[in-house]
Scaffold this motif. Sequence first.
Motif, short mmCIF file in Angstrom:
data_model
loop_
_atom_site.label_atom_id
_atom_site.label_comp_id
_atom_site.label_asym_id
_atom_site.label_seq_id
_atom_site.Cartn_x
_atom_site.Cartn_y
_atom_site.Cartn_z
N SER A 100 -124.96 29.75 -148.72
CA SER A 100 -125.15 30.96 -147.94
C SER A 100 -123.81 31.55 -147.52
O SER A 100 -123.68 32.74 -147.38
N ILE A 101 -122.78 30.70 -147.36
CA ILE A 101 -121.44 31.21 -147.05
C ILE A 101 -120.37 30.25 -147.59
O ILE A 101 -120.44 29.05 -147.39
N ALA A 103 -119.23 39.52 -152.25
CA ALA A 103 -117.85 39.07 -152.06
C ALA A 103 -117.22 39.98 -151.02
O ALA A 103 -117.30 41.21 -151.12
N LEU A 104 -116.60 39.38 -150.03
CA LEU A 104 -116.06 40.12 -148.90
C LEU A 104 -114.67 39.61 -148.58
O LEU A 104 -114.44 38.40 -148.53
N ARG A 105 -113.74 40.53 -148.39
CA ARG A 105 -112.39 40.16 -147.97
C ARG A 105 -111.96 41.12 -146.87
O ARG A 105 -112.14 42.33 -146.98
N GLU A 163 -129.56 35.04 -146.35
CA GLU A 163 -129.58 35.77 -145.08
C GLU A 163 -128.18 36.17 -144.62
O GLU A 163 -128.02 37.16 -143.90
N MET A 164 -127.15 35.45 -145.04
CA MET A 164 -125.79 35.79 -144.64
C MET A 164 -125.35 37.13 -145.23
O MET A 164 -124.53 37.83 -144.64
N ALA A 165 -125.87 37.49 -146.38
CA ALA A 165 -125.45 38.73 -147.05
C ALA A 165 -126.20 39.95 -146.51
O ALA A 165 -125.72 41.08 -146.67
#
Length: 112
Positions: free
Chosen positions: A2-3, A51-53, A77-79
């Motif tokens: 999830s992360i 994908a997150l930065r 759920e994290m996204a």
Amino acid sequence: MSIIWATRGRDWGFKFLEDGGIPDPLPAYLQAFDGQETKREFCNVGTSVTALRFEDPLGRQDRSGRTIIHDFLLTDEMAQGVRSVEDGVQVIWPLVEEKYAKVWDHPEDSHE
């Protein structure tokens, strides 16, 4: 998963602080961030992973003066609710900022 969360600290280099429950998060990380190496901030919403930065919200820098960057791979759920860098800072950062504050100077304190 999830992360997955990868970052650096004041005195320590690239490290996974969250591994998404998989034994080796590096292949998933490399695939998601392929071609994004020079981008300081971005959010790429895919069909199965986001994908997150983003730069450290408190502006922290390592001993060399480089701004700390936080990389995340989000699923499930994290996204949800993360469609932009701003969303990521508002949704994801509050979930991890306390852990990061604890390990900023002491990476050995990061127990997954």
